[in-house]
Design an enzyme around this catalytic site. Structure first.
Site, short mmCIF file in Angstrom:
data_model
loop_
_atom_site.label_atom_id
_atom_site.label_comp_id
_atom_site.label_asym_id
_atom_site.label_seq_id
_atom_site.Cartn_x
_atom_site.Cartn_y
_atom_site.Cartn_z
N LEU A 274 0.85 -1.18 0.00
CA LEU A 274 0.00 0.00 0.00
C LEU A 274 0.89 1.23 0.00
O LEU A 274 1.91 1.26 0.68
CB LEU A 274 -0.90 0.04 1.24
CG LEU A 274 -2.02 -1.01 1.35
CD1 LEU A 274 -2.79 -0.80 2.65
CD2 LEU A 274 -2.97 -0.93 0.16
N ASP A 275 0.51 2.24 -0.76
CA ASP A 275 1.25 3.50 -0.73
C ASP A 275 1.20 4.10 0.67
O ASP A 275 0.30 3.79 1.46
CB ASP A 275 0.65 4.49 -1.73
CG ASP A 275 0.87 4.07 -3.18
OD1 ASP A 275 1.80 3.29 -3.43
OD2 ASP A 275 0.09 4.53 -4.04
N ARG A 276 2.12 4.98 0.96
CA ARG A 276 2.20 5.59 2.29
C ARG A 276 0.88 6.23 2.70
O ARG A 276 0.42 6.09 3.83
CB ARG A 276 3.32 6.63 2.33
CG ARG A 276 3.46 7.34 3.68
CD ARG A 276 4.61 8.32 3.68
NE ARG A 276 4.39 9.45 2.78
CZ ARG A 276 3.73 10.55 3.11
NH1 ARG A 276 3.18 10.68 4.32
NH2 ARG A 276 3.60 11.54 2.25
#
Length: 444
Positions: free
Chosen positions: A175-177
């Site tokens: 997952l992206d930040r």
């Protein structure tokens, strides 16, 4: 790496942190991690940390200074020169100076004084745990792995700090930040391998939830526009006819019209869709391109409402890249140039919240250079990030096995719930109503 109280900067007097005796406090990896909570943020007290790197083949026969000058650019050249002379950069645990010739088998150590950005203080919630894996609900704004300026303020390190120094969680999905939601952390290598294979073979269905500008269309909406990475350096992607195939099925869960009284500057109303209201949209990616959901929603004319990149008129112009597969409205070069100009020296007010805009639009601040420097290492210091830099209204809601063997789902995030004094769904039903559409797309 070895760790111990003697290497913890908090335990050292200021004079010790500035001494230049051989191989200054190398190696260094403080335990327990220097976390503290303040102002709703998880902070990390500045600390010394040692990077250890074995000499690469292309480094052999070159001077230590030459390698750092050409391959490490996060600090000024003068800093590296002083670090080599003082022992902050060492080879095989010894101070050797900038003219040392590197050879095969050398271990280069670089001890730095790290300043990490704060992240949200929201806890990492455990949805399921057994002997093989842990299923968590990742908070928005926290990176999964140590990367860039983030080290201890990452999912892997936060969990490690809670479970012990020998605990090694192995992320199985990415997952992206800024994205929150369901993540799988394997407890051992074989479990990680099994789940990663299952996900990569597309035998796992994924559902996300997003909050987007305007009234999203009725019914199931398929976006099958290809996606191209136009700047790997900036992590920037867009719909382009010559991109990689990408398919997403969307379905609106709810629409909330704008509040009757929105005392917001006119420019803000136009830029952030304050007069359009917003929709909560279910998203089922059939493929897995980088930023796929964000890019497809932007193309459809309903970007994620607080997206700092794809809902940013200062980057994409008035139409925000809607229906611009041929880059007619904005060339790739124009978009890249505008995004590159948005540095930390200016307040990035490109994001605003529908339900908080009335009183706070002009007051929003973003992380930027504070003008101060660290007394120990002279590193330029940043202000705290703004709330818009800690959250993206995109959430990994559910993962389930295509054969029905297991299913894990998180609660709806707060931003997806009905606004005050409005009615709307507080949970999402089964995926069955979307699976048919996805199956049809996959069969094409």
């Amino acid at each position: 790496m070895w760790s111990g109280s003697a290497t913890n900067p908090a335990a050292m007097p200021d004079s010790a942190s500035k001494t230049t005796s051989p191989a200054l406090i190398t190696p260094c990896d403080p335990w327990p991690r220097p976390y503290y909570l303040e102002g709703g943020l998880r902070r990390v007290a500045p600390y010394h940390f040692t990077y250890n790197t074995w000499v690469k083949e292309r480094w052999r026969g070159r001077t230590l200074f030459d390698v750092f000058e050409s391959e490490f650019r996060d600090r000024p050249v003068d800093y590296y020169l002083a670090a080599m002379e003082s022992g902050l950069v060492a080879v095989n645990g010894k101070t050797v100076g900038p003219h040392y010739i590197l050879k095969n088998g050398d271990l280069v150590s670089h001890t730095t004084h790290r300043h990490e950005p704060p992240v949200t203080a929201e806890p990492i919630l455990i949805i399921h745990e057994d002997d093989n894996m842990m299923v968590i609900n990742k908070p928005s704004g926290v990176p999964v792995h140590p990367a860039g300026r983030y080290n201890y303020n990452s999912v892997v390190e936060i969990i490690k700090s809670e479970r012990g120094p020998d605990y090694l969680p192995r992320p199985c999905n990415r997952l992206d930040r800024l994205t929150s939601g369901i993540m799988f952390l394997a407890k051992h290598a074989s479990a990680a391998e099994r789940l990663c294979v299952q996900i990569s073979e597309r035998s796992v269905r994924k559902e996300y939830i997003a909050r987007v500008n305007g009234r999203f269309p009725d019914g199931e909406v398929l976006c099958d526009q290809p996606i191209l990475s136009i700047s790997p350096k900036l992590g920037l992607n867009r719909v382009r006819a010559n991109g990689k195939p990408a398919k997403t099925v969307f379905k609106r869960l709810a629409y909330y019209p704008p509040a009757e009284k929105m005392e917001v500057p006119g420019d803000a109303q136009r830029e952030y869709g304050a007069q359009e209201g917003y929709s909560i949209v279910r998203c089922m990616p059939v493929t897995g391109r980088t930023h796929q959901l964000r890019v497809h929603l932007q193309y459809l004319g309903h970007p994620i409402q607080n997206d700092p990149i794809y809902a940013n008129q200062r980057v994409w112009g008035y139409n925000l890249g809607s229906n611009d597969a041929d880059a007619v409205q904005n060339t790739d070069e124009d978009v890249i140039t505008r995004l590159s100009r948005m540095g930390k020296d200016e307040v990035a007010d490109a994001v605003a919240y529908h339900d908080e805009m009335v009183d706070t639009y002009e007051k929003k601040k973003a992380e930027k250079m504070s003008g101060e420097v660290c007394e120990i290492c002279n590193t330029p210091l940043y202000t705290d990030p703004g709330s818009q830099e800690l959250s993206l209204w995109l959430h990994s809601l559910r993962y389930e096995d295509a054969e029905g063997a297991w299913s894990y789902m998180s609660p709806l995030p707060a931003w997806a719930l009905p606004p005050k004094d409005m009615e709307g769904p507080t949970q999402v039903g089964a995926m069955d109503d979307l699976v048919g559409a996805v199956t049809a797309v996959e069969a094409e």
